[in-house]
Design an enzyme around this catalytic site. Structure first.
Site, PDB file in Angstrom:
ATOM      1  N   CYS A  85     -44.769  74.842  34.971  1.00 16.43           N
ATOM      2  CA  CYS A  85     -45.937  75.121  34.135  1.00 16.43           C
ATOM      3  C   CYS A  85     -45.844  76.549  33.562  1.00 16.43           C
ATOM      4  O   CYS A  85     -44.998  76.808  32.721  1.00 16.43           O
ATOM      5  CB  CYS A  85     -47.222  74.893  34.942  1.00 16.43           C
ATOM      6  SG  CYS A  85     -48.703  74.795  33.927  1.00 16.43           S
ATOM      7  N   HIS A 194     -46.508  69.372  37.712  1.00 13.37           N
ATOM      8  CA  HIS A 194     -46.518  70.140  38.956  1.00 13.37           C
ATOM      9  C   HIS A 194     -46.005  69.337  40.150  1.00 13.37           C
ATOM     10  O   HIS A 194     -46.795  68.732  40.864  1.00 13.37           O
ATOM     11  CB  HIS A 194     -47.948  70.592  39.257  1.00 13.37           C
ATOM     12  CG  HIS A 194     -48.440  71.684  38.377  1.00 13.37           C
ATOM     13  ND1 HIS A 194     -48.425  73.012  38.735  1.00 13.37           N
ATOM     14  CD2 HIS A 194     -48.968  71.647  37.122  1.00 13.37           C
ATOM     15  CE1 HIS A 194     -48.927  73.740  37.754  1.00 13.37           C
ATOM     16  NE2 HIS A 194     -49.265  72.944  36.760  1.00 13.37           N
ATOM     17  N   GLU A 196     -45.140  70.477  42.946  1.00 15.92           N
ATOM     18  CA  GLU A 196     -45.658  71.058  44.205  1.00 15.92           C
ATOM     19  C   GLU A 196     -47.033  70.516  44.569  1.00 15.92           C
ATOM     20  O   GLU A 196     -47.515  70.746  45.677  1.00 15.92           O
ATOM     21  CB  GLU A 196     -45.666  72.594  44.117  1.00 15.92           C
ATOM     22  CG  GLU A 196     -46.861  73.216  43.407  1.00 15.92           C
ATOM     23  CD  GLU A 196     -46.809  73.130  41.889  1.00 15.92           C
ATOM     24  OE1 GLU A 196     -46.045  72.300  41.347  1.00 15.92           O
ATOM     25  OE2 GLU A 196     -47.553  73.868  41.218  1.00 15.92           O
TER      26      GLU A 196
END
Lengths: 223, 758
Positions: A85, A194, A196
């Protein structure tokens, strides 16, 4: 294996990246924007967020942070670097990756669970996936529209440097549905969604994102 | 010329513009009596701010005292009066949470008004010593298709997202309600919750002669002057939004740095007291810290870093520039505080010190422009027992007969799920980051937001806000209780134990006796219900003057309930998980459609009485839901409220695309069973293997239940009544807001999968 996660002023998903690296089995080293020492990490994550408030242009100021020249040099020497990002924006601003990320097509911040097709499973960060595999991880950004000139886009696709495509809808108008790209060497990856945030069943849409972090650990072990 | 204390003493008869600052004749006379002279221009500004409705609670105080009488239980560490209440959640941790309004600024300047609403509530939480970990936004707008709603809604939503996303706080819930009573006065409430080690609680008192007063954060500018005294404490006139300079401008990046710097300062135990600068800016922070510490204080305004060098002392005192905190620091610790601030790029300036005596002196280049006893500003403001009268139209409203009930059909269901108040909020919430920090266990469209506090143990919290202005208009006492009951039920539905309450009381003008009656009834109802449910009020906010051109909004007490999980992995989601499970409707369904969404959405009818309140039932229902979650008996649980059983079935089915076959029992008509809004009800799905255990637990506790069907297929079928494909339902449910406000993204993404259960 040590994964370093950089915190810039305004980084937000830095602790999430640390958690993901930890869950993948890595040792985590927090890195500070004003410290040019990489503390002997084996890979670096530039996390999501709004570094420097996204002022001027996303990633444009972070690119000049003290830690960045070291990272740029190390990346050119083969250090695995993943920009997520805002981190992807920093990588583009640093010219480690081509193109740029601009305002989303309809000018709204958009957060949703997003399907991605992994297009290149040979990079340092995607080897645990298979080419063509479809995964679901969150996307959340206001300036995630990937743009580049046609020649660059053609080259990226021809050289297999598109890491992932959006599937089932393009959340931000990225050209050719590109969600992530890599450099020629395959050690630097920029990804708008994302991974994560998809590492635990309890808090994400599943664990499809963990592969980015396990991939790099395997790549490092194989070295 | 600067109006100094010396000058005021020699020109005691000079006329002052107190009325323009919102002060009444008798209030001005009282200030003069307190000071023994006329106030200086700066003092006048300070009194007008501190004695404004927004800061002094002068009309609400006598009613709010009831909240103080609710038994505190054994978890409350800090109650009402500080910036936010603090609750012990075990494992050495405490949470603090509060909801506040930013209604008028958001009407005048939607983006910045809403953005700084987030900024303000986040600083309230930070100032208690907590790391903010989530936000929520209860919102009310005028009619969905009204031009002014088109003007304010996109900006308000973007402002909440713009600020909260940039701060890195997940937005895990809230409300969006449309009603014409909010047409010229949208309600923008903002809730924040923070967590801290119990021993890190910070208080605001300035103590210790010689300690330094440090201003942290942004430079002070001319924005937000008159925010609380004029904007928040008066009604809008017919000419609509003006006064844009009275709205502050937010800088979330500065706030993010301020948060990190303050938390590092707290961890190193470097402050004696701390106070955020919000509405009322430096005036409030200087006054409240010195008043709370019963200390003297000297502040040098010429040391305050300014955005515009030409600002005068009155402007500096009244500015509501955002992202500022005031800390009281010992001289020994000052260098450490300044070093941490510098590390984070936060401006920190020593602007004064705690002194002997009891006076707050504010100096401008050495000359006093303010010399007051701070308690007269903070605590001795006027208190009013405003006249009250029951609204003249209430009898007529309550006795109005409802429109004739229709047949329950597929067309009716599709019309209802697409109506503005029942349609999907996806267009709004997709503009919010709901997962940053990586601890969001449940967020929209779930009944409550659930956030993990400890990765090691799974300790976590649930939060829900509710408030139905139509119910409260019809019966403010019952309406406020229903708001609490619904939030309580929402929290319990996720499996959390409800433990505490915050509230934001949005009402019309307190000078209108009918509004004051509504307020008194609502607070009385809420206080009684909080006692009955053993959920003490930890703090909150009152927002008066919500009306336009003399017409008050529907009285809207927004109630937030905090729940606690020992282990968030036990949470119950709202969506059907898998086919072949048993659907049980817990509670009793009655013919209760007064004030209902059906009457409003299809007939614009507001009349009758709201559903009956049974707090004992809510309590038992809550216990059953918590036990069911702990013992792993429930696959899903979804609260019934607006739109009744029909809406709950639709939402639970659409969550993961698992349909249902429903058989309604004999008795009430299918229409009433599907659309009645009787309180105290929850729809649960239970694996067949757990059905007996669960139903036996319910009957042992005296909770009635009805077996109404099974989860099955990809349609919603109500036998002999209607059958509708989930895709068709989804399209109807999700198309309304994009059609009104434009597409969010280039193409529609596939429906996201809800998180799988372990």
């Amino acid at each position: 294996m040590k994964i370093g996660v950089v915190t810039f002023p305004g980084s937000l998903d830095d602790r999430d990246a640390q958690r993901a690296a930890r869950l993948a089995g890595a040792e985590v080293t927090p890195l500070w924007h004003a410290d040019s020492d990489l503390h002997a990490v084996d890979a670096v994550v530039l996390p999501g967020g709004f570094s420097y408030g996204d002022y001027l242009r996303c990633g444009a100021i972070a690119r000049f942070a003290q830690v960045m020249p070291t990272i740029v040099d190390a990346a050119k020497g083969g250090l695995p670097v993943l920009g997520i990002c805002n981190g992807f924006q920093v990588l583009c601003e640093s010219h480690l990756l081509p193109g740029a990320l601009t305002r989303n097509q309809n000018l709204h911040f958009v957060h949703r669970d997003q399907q991605l097709e992994i297009a290149n499973a040979a990079t340092a960060w995607t080897s645990d996936y298979e080419a063509g595999q479809v995964i679901t991880i969150p996307v959340k950004n206001g300036e995630g529209c990937f743009v580049a000139d046609a020649k660059t886009l053609d080259a990226l696709e021809a050289e297999g440097r598109v890491v992932a495509y959006y599937q089932g809808g393009n959340p931000n108008g990225s050209l050719r549905d590109i969600a992530g790209i890599t450099n020629e060497r395959g050690n630097v990856v920029g990804l708008m969604p994302h991974p994560e945030h998809a590492v635990e069943d309890l808090t994400g849409p599943g664990t499809d994102g963990l592969g980015f972090f396990t991939s790099v650990l395997k790549a490092l072990v194989a070295k | 010329m600067i109006d100094t204390v010396k000058n005021a003493e020699s020109t005691s008869d000079e006329e002052q513009p107190y009325a323009e600052l919102g002060l009444q004749d008798e209030e001005y006379a009282r200030i003069k009596a307190i000071l023994g002279r006329r106030p200086t221009q700066s003092e006048l500004a300070m009194y007008s701010i501190m004695w404004s409705e927004h800061c002094s609670y002068k009309s609400s105080k006598v009613h709010l005292r009831q909240f103080g009488d609710i038994p505190k239980g054994d978890r409350m560490l800090v109650g009402m009066g500080e910036n936010a209440g603090v609750v012990d959640v075990g494992e050495g941790l405490a949470v603090t949470f509060k909801v506040e309004s930013h209604n008028h600024p958001s009407y005048v300047e939607p983006y910045q008004g809403a953005a700084t609403g987030i900024g303000g509530i986040v600083r309230d939480i930070l100032t208690m010593g907590a790391r903010p970990v989530l936000v929520m936004d209860p919102l009310r707008f005028g009619d969905a298709d009204h031009p002014d709603t088109k003007r304010v809604l996109p900006g308000i939503v973007a402002g909440i997202g713009g600020y909260g996303n940039c701060l890195g706080l997940p937005n895990v819930g809230g409300e969006v309600v449309f009603d014409p009573s909010y047409q010229g006065n949208p309600l923008v409430n903002a809730l924040c919750l923070g967590v801290m080690p119990k021993d890190r609680i910070q208080l605001s008192a300035a103590r210790g002669v010689g300690n330094i007063v440090v201003l942290l954060g942004a430079k002070t500018g001319r924005d937000g002057i008159g925010g609380v005294s004029v904007l928040a404490s008066a009604t809008f006139e017919e000419d609509g939004p003006a006064n844009r300079p009275a709205v502050q401008v937010g800088d979330p990046f500065t706030e993010k740095l301020l948060i990190e710097a303050c938390l590092e300062i707290f961890d190193a135990q470097l402050v004696e007291g701390i106070q955020d600068l919000g509405g009322a800016g430096l005036t409030c922070a200087l006054t409240e810290t010195s008043a709370a510490g019963k200390s003297g204080m000297v502040a040098h305004l010429d040391r305050v870093p300014l955005r515009e060098a030409t600002m005068d002392p009155t402007e500096i005192l009244a500015s509501e520039s955002q992202e500022r905190m005031l800390a009281i620091v010992t001289p020994d610790n000052l260098p450490k505080v300044l070093a941490i601030a510098e590390k984070w790029g936060v401006i920190a300036t020593a602007i004064g010190e705690v002194v002997a005596g009891d006076r707050l002196q504010v100096l401008w280049h050495g000359e006093a422009v303010v010399d007051v006893v701070p308690g007269t500003l903070a605590d001795d403001g006027p208190v009013y027992e405003r006249p009250m009268s029951r609204p003249a139209d209430l009898d007529a409203l309550q006795s109005a007969s409802l429109p004739p009930y229709p047949e329950a059909t597929k067309e009716l269901l599709l019309q209802m799920v697409a109506s503005p108040n029942l349609c999907s909020r996806r267009w709004v919430v997709e503009q919010y980051d709901r997962i940053v920090l990586g601890n969001s266990v449940l967020a929209w469209p779930e009944d409550a937001g659930v956030v993990r506090l400890s990765e090691e143990t799974g300790l976590g919290v649930a939060l829900a806000t509710d408030g139905n202005g139509r119910y409260t208009r019809l019966d403010p006492f019952a309406g406020a209780q229903l708001a609490l009951a619904e939030a309580y039920r929402n929290v319990a539905a996720t499996g959390a134990v409800p433990i505490a309450v915050t509230n934001c009381l949005n009402f019309g003008s307190p000078e209108d006796p009918e509004v004051m009656w509504q307020f008194a009834e609502a607070t009385r109802g809420l206080a009684e219900a909080c006692t009955a449910l053993a959920t003490p009020v930890t703090g909150g906010n009152v927002s008066f003057y919500n009306s336009t051109a003399g017409t008050p909004i529907n009285p809207t007490p927004v109630v937030g309930v905090l729940g606690l999980f020992d282990d968030v992995s036990r949470r119950t989601p709202m969506g059907f998980q898998t086919e072949g499970e048993v659907l049980l409707l817990l509670g009793d369904t009655r013919d209760e459609l007064g004030g209902s969404e059906w009457a409003w959405a299809l007939h614009r009818h507001l009349g009758g009485t709201p559903p009956q309140v049974d707090l004992q039932r809510e309590k038992v229902l809550g216990e059953v839901l918590v036990s069911g979650s702990r013992d792993g008996m429930l696959s899903s649980a979804h609260d019934l409220s607006d739109g009744g059983l029909a809406q709950a079935l639709v939402e639970s089915a659409l969550a993961r695309g698992v349909g249902a076959r429903v058989v309604l029992p004999a008795g009430l008509s299918p229409f009433v069973q599907l659309f009645s809004e009787s309180a105290g009800r929850v729809l649960v799905s239970v694996p067949r293997s757990e059905e007996l255990r669960f139903t036996e637990m319910c009957s042992a506790r005296g909770l009635p239940l009805t077996r109404i069907g099974v989860t099955d297929g990809t349609t919603l079928e109500v036998q002999d009544v209607l059958t509708v494909d989930l895709d068709e339902l989804r399209t109807a449910h999700e198309s309304t807001l994009p059609a009104l406000f434009g597409p969010l993204a280039g193409a529609t993404a596939a429906a996201p999968a809800a998180p799988a259960l372990p």
